[in-house]
Design a protein around this motif. Sequence first.
Motif, PDB file in Angstrom:
ATOM      1  N   MET A   1       0.536  -1.293   0.302  1.00  0.00           N
ATOM      2  CA  MET A   1      -0.045   0.237  -0.109  1.00  0.00           C
ATOM      3  C   MET A   1       1.075   1.341  -0.164  1.00  0.00           C
ATOM      4  SD  MET A   1      -3.500  -0.635   0.302  1.00  0.00           S
ATOM      5  CE  MET A   1      -3.117  -2.640  -0.644  1.00  0.00           C
ATOM      6  N   SER A   2       0.291   1.769  -0.898  1.00  0.00           N
ATOM      7  CA  SER A   2       1.517   3.753  -0.879  1.00  0.00           C
ATOM      8  C   SER A   2       0.211   5.039  -0.683  1.00  0.00           C
ATOM      9  CB  SER A   2       1.906   3.716  -2.339  1.00  0.00           C
ATOM     10  OG  SER A   2       1.159   3.687  -2.916  1.00  0.00           O
ATOM     11  N   VAL A   3       0.453   6.141  -0.111  1.00  0.00           N
ATOM     12  CA  VAL A   3       0.000   7.370   0.257  1.00  0.00           C
ATOM     13  C   VAL A   3       0.378   8.201  -0.295  1.00  0.00           C
ATOM     14  CG1 VAL A   3      -0.876   9.134   1.633  1.00  0.00           C
ATOM     15  CG2 VAL A   3      -1.290   6.571   2.267  1.00  0.00           C
ATOM     16  N   ARG A   4       0.149   8.903  -2.210  1.00  0.00           N
ATOM     17  CA  ARG A   4       1.065  10.284  -2.531  1.00  0.00           C
ATOM     18  C   ARG A   4       0.883  11.000  -1.508  1.00  0.00           C
ATOM     19  NH1 ARG A   4      -0.076  12.784  -7.063  1.00  0.00           N
ATOM     20  NH2 ARG A   4       1.526  13.972  -7.785  1.00  0.00           N
ATOM     21  N   LEU A   5       1.748  12.255  -0.485  1.00  0.00           N
ATOM     22  CA  LEU A   5       1.303  13.459  -0.346  1.00  0.00           C
ATOM     23  C   LEU A   5       2.189  14.359  -1.479  1.00  0.00           C
ATOM     24  CD1 LEU A   5       3.082  11.952   3.119  1.00  0.00           C
ATOM     25  CD2 LEU A   5       0.649  11.928   3.066  1.00  0.00           C
ATOM     26  N   THR A   6       1.232  15.162  -1.593  1.00  0.00           N
ATOM     27  CA  THR A   6       2.083  16.577  -1.811  1.00  0.00           C
ATOM     28  C   THR A   6       1.421  18.350  -0.830  1.00  0.00           C
ATOM     29  OG1 THR A   6      -0.293  16.688  -3.155  1.00  0.00           O
ATOM     30  CG2 THR A   6       1.627  16.028  -3.570  1.00  0.00           C
ATOM     31  N   TRP A   7       2.275  19.061  -1.129  1.00  0.00           N
ATOM     32  CA  TRP A   7       2.259  20.132  -0.220  1.00  0.00           C
ATOM     33  C   TRP A   7       2.254  21.304  -0.820  1.00  0.00           C
ATOM     34  CZ3 TRP A   7       5.184  15.854   0.889  1.00  0.00           C
ATOM     35  CH2 TRP A   7       6.533  16.552   1.050  1.00  0.00           C
ATOM     36  N   THR A   8       2.768  22.751  -0.908  1.00  0.00           N
ATOM     37  CA  THR A   8       2.800  24.029  -1.136  1.00  0.00           C
ATOM     38  C   THR A   8       3.954  24.299  -0.249  1.00  0.00           C
ATOM     39  OG1 THR A   8       0.719  24.174  -2.787  1.00  0.00           O
ATOM     40  CG2 THR A   8       2.352  26.232  -1.924  1.00  0.00           C
ATOM     41  N   ASN A   9       5.343  24.474  -0.429  1.00  0.00           N
ATOM     42  CA  ASN A   9       5.862  25.667   0.739  1.00  0.00           C
ATOM     43  C   ASN A   9       6.070  26.123   0.724  1.00  0.00           C
ATOM     44  OD1 ASN A   9       8.453  23.115   0.952  1.00  0.00           O
ATOM     45  ND2 ASN A   9       8.454  23.093  -0.932  1.00  0.00           N
ATOM     46  N   ASN A  10       5.326  26.858   1.649  1.00  0.00           N
ATOM     47  CA  ASN A  10       5.416  28.572   2.218  1.00  0.00           C
ATOM     48  C   ASN A  10       6.548  28.861   2.588  1.00  0.00           C
ATOM     49  OD1 ASN A  10       2.594  28.892   1.256  1.00  0.00           O
ATOM     50  ND2 ASN A  10       1.623  27.286   3.086  1.00  0.00           N
ATOM     51  N   SER A  11       7.673  27.893   3.132  1.00  0.00           N
ATOM     52  CA  SER A  11       8.671  28.648   3.961  1.00  0.00           C
ATOM     53  C   SER A  11       9.840  28.751   2.783  1.00  0.00           C
ATOM     54  CB  SER A  11       9.330  27.946   4.981  1.00  0.00           C
ATOM     55  OG  SER A  11       8.272  27.665   5.948  1.00  0.00           O
ATOM     56  N   SER A  12      10.347  29.410   3.233  1.00  0.00           N
ATOM     57  CA  SER A  12      11.570  30.234   1.853  1.00  0.00           C
ATOM     58  C   SER A  12      13.050  29.728   2.637  1.00  0.00           C
ATOM     59  CB  SER A  12      11.723  31.617   1.414  1.00  0.00           C
ATOM     60  OG  SER A  12      11.492  32.920   2.221  1.00  0.00           O
ATOM     61  N   GLY A  13      14.336  29.518   2.371  1.00  0.00           N
ATOM     62  CA  GLY A  13      15.267  29.712   3.225  1.00  0.00           C
ATOM     63  C   GLY A  13      15.517  28.272   4.078  1.00  0.00           C
ATOM     64  N   GLU A  37      12.854  12.470   4.811  1.00  0.00           N
ATOM     65  CA  GLU A  37      12.548  13.549   4.539  1.00  0.00           C
ATOM     66  C   GLU A  37      12.897  13.816   3.450  1.00  0.00           C
ATOM     67  OE1 GLU A  37      16.334  15.923   5.254  1.00  0.00           O
ATOM     68  OE2 GLU A  37      15.770  14.544   6.934  1.00  0.00           O
ATOM     69  N   VAL A  38      12.704  14.912   2.542  1.00  0.00           N
ATOM     70  CA  VAL A  38      12.837  15.696   1.082  1.00  0.00           C
ATOM     71  C   VAL A  38      14.114  16.859   0.830  1.00  0.00           C
ATOM     72  CG1 VAL A  38      10.822  14.221  -0.329  1.00  0.00           C
ATOM     73  CG2 VAL A  38      10.836  16.718   0.982  1.00  0.00           C
ATOM     74  N   ALA A  39      14.113  17.291  -0.539  1.00  0.00           N
ATOM     75  CA  ALA A  39      15.267  18.147  -0.133  1.00  0.00           C
ATOM     76  C   ALA A  39      14.400  19.540   0.219  1.00  0.00           C
ATOM     77  CB  ALA A  39      16.165  18.172  -1.287  1.00  0.00           C
ATOM     78  N   ALA A  40      14.498  20.497   0.084  1.00  0.00           N
ATOM     79  CA  ALA A  40      14.240  22.070   0.388  1.00  0.00           C
ATOM     80  C   ALA A  40      13.699  21.984  -1.703  1.00  0.00           C
ATOM     81  CB  ALA A  40      15.010  23.187   0.437  1.00  0.00           C
ATOM     82  N   GLY A  41      12.096  22.692  -1.905  1.00  0.00           N
ATOM     83  CA  GLY A  41      11.602  23.373  -3.351  1.00  0.00           C
ATOM     84  C   GLY A  41      11.293  21.815  -3.796  1.00  0.00           C
ATOM     85  N   VAL A  42      10.921  20.518  -3.176  1.00  0.00           N
ATOM     86  CA  VAL A  42      10.360  19.289  -2.858  1.00  0.00           C
ATOM     87  C   VAL A  42       8.617  19.373  -2.087  1.00  0.00           C
ATOM     88  CG1 VAL A  42      10.586  17.033  -3.235  1.00  0.00           C
ATOM     89  CG2 VAL A  42      12.535  17.949  -3.337  1.00  0.00           C
ATOM     90  N   GLU A  43       7.946  19.185  -3.165  1.00  0.00           N
ATOM     91  CA  GLU A  43       6.184  19.611  -2.859  1.00  0.00           C
ATOM     92  C   GLU A  43       5.807  18.196  -2.763  1.00  0.00           C
ATOM     93  OE1 GLU A  43       5.218  22.667  -5.015  1.00  0.00           O
ATOM     94  OE2 GLU A  43       5.931  23.590  -3.000  1.00  0.00           O
ATOM     95  N   GLU A  44       6.783  16.564  -3.130  1.00  0.00           N
ATOM     96  CA  GLU A  44       5.624  15.223  -2.682  1.00  0.00           C
ATOM     97  C   GLU A  44       6.754  14.676  -1.968  1.00  0.00           C
ATOM     98  OE1 GLU A  44       4.364  13.219  -6.307  1.00  0.00           O
ATOM     99  OE2 GLU A  44       6.007  13.058  -6.318  1.00  0.00           O
ATOM    100  N   TYR A  45       5.721  13.200  -1.592  1.00  0.00           N
ATOM    101  CA  TYR A  45       6.730  12.361  -0.883  1.00  0.00           C
ATOM    102  C   TYR A  45       5.658  11.034  -1.381  1.00  0.00           C
ATOM    103  CZ  TYR A  45       8.989   9.481   2.646  1.00  0.00           C
ATOM    104  OH  TYR A  45       9.537   8.338   3.103  1.00  0.00           O
ATOM    105  N   ILE A  46       6.243   9.903  -1.371  1.00  0.00           N
ATOM    106  CA  ILE A  46       5.172   8.674  -1.470  1.00  0.00           C
ATOM    107  C   ILE A  46       5.947   7.924  -0.488  1.00  0.00           C
ATOM    108  CG2 ILE A  46       5.260   6.749  -2.962  1.00  0.00           C
ATOM    109  CD1 ILE A  46       5.474   8.559  -5.340  1.00  0.00           C
ATOM    110  N   ASP A  47       4.728   7.053   0.515  1.00  0.00           N
ATOM    111  CA  ASP A  47       4.999   7.048   1.398  1.00  0.00           C
ATOM    112  C   ASP A  47       4.328   5.248   1.145  1.00  0.00           C
ATOM    113  OD1 ASP A  47       5.410   5.857   4.418  1.00  0.00           O
ATOM    114  OD2 ASP A  47       3.050   6.819   5.149  1.00  0.00           O
ATOM    115  N   THR A  48       5.825   4.175   1.589  1.00  0.00           N
ATOM    116  CA  THR A  48       4.971   2.584   1.062  1.00  0.00           C
ATOM    117  C   THR A  48       5.074   2.190   1.990  1.00  0.00           C
ATOM    118  OG1 THR A  48       6.994   2.953   0.368  1.00  0.00           O
ATOM    119  CG2 THR A  48       6.034   3.478  -1.288  1.00  0.00           C
TER     120      THR A  48
END
Length: 328
Positions: A1-13, A37-48
């Motif tokens: 089973m997997s879940v795809r998470l997406t978001w919008t980065n509102n933090s800079s730096g 964890e993902v690098a700055a600027g990435v707005e997706e994570y797939i949890d498996t």
Amino acid sequence: MSVRLTWTNNSSGHDGTRIYRDAAPLEPEALPMPIGEVAAGVEEYIDTGMAASTTYYYRAAAYRGGEESVSEEISATTEEEPAEIDEMSPSGSTFAHPDPYNGTIAFSSDGLQLYVFGKNLLRQYELSAPWDITTASQRATVESPYLAYGGCFSSDGLSLLFAETGLSAVKKYNLASAWDVSSITGSDAKEDLPGMGRLRHIELSDDGSKLYALDYNGTNSVVEYDLASPLDFGTATKSSSLPLTGDPRVFAIYDGGTRLVTANKENSVLTEWVMSTPWDLSTATESGASLDVKAVQDDVYGLVFVDSGQRMFVSGYTPAEIAEYTRA
């Protein structure tokens, strides 16, 4: 089973984003260890690797040094565990179609529309109940490109794709109304697929960034293509392939891109593969499960899984009908 998470980065730096998950609601002041964890600027994570039919809670946290900015909480419930292919058996529901040269089949996301890809014609049928093929009544037809036996839709139902067997090319049509083939508004230029011998069937990843194609008269393999832009087949580059034996004519990918089933025309046996990384064909290995459907369908040309993998539909022309399988 997997879940795809997406978001919008509102933090800079910030340095990156940490992902937190638990089976109980998450308190911002008492978060568990991050699951990734993902690098700055990435707005997706797939949890498996989660359990089936289970609710999970998530928070994302942009961090910089030792400081974190924690998001609001969201939850996701995983689907019921799909049946293994050898757990499926005929339900007795069938639908005889008028095209003896049918290719692949597809359903709309709500299960109320059925599509049969024929030699030169695509037929759309309306169902009175989701995935109940016994209630099918023809709603619309559209002329397909020459020898386009295979095809599929984008996940939103606004793009219709044909696999042109004779040219080993993909042609995309745009629909004004989702899942309604009578609402075609135009098409893109056909695009040849690099390194393709003879194209038979195609499928898309849910986000439209990957195309999977069956080369059945060249390398006898399922080929994975990366698309630089979703649904832009002119940007397709081959990234991986899965060699097959026998005479493969169709395949199906389901369960969030973690399962693949291939159909061998020589013996009407379906073989199941598991992808340890969703939508990554290079991680596919045989699960050991298989199913002989010869007693119901001797020439398998269409295959699709729906209803969280609890139902399977097989089509062909010996006999010229679609048969439903369900979990035994």
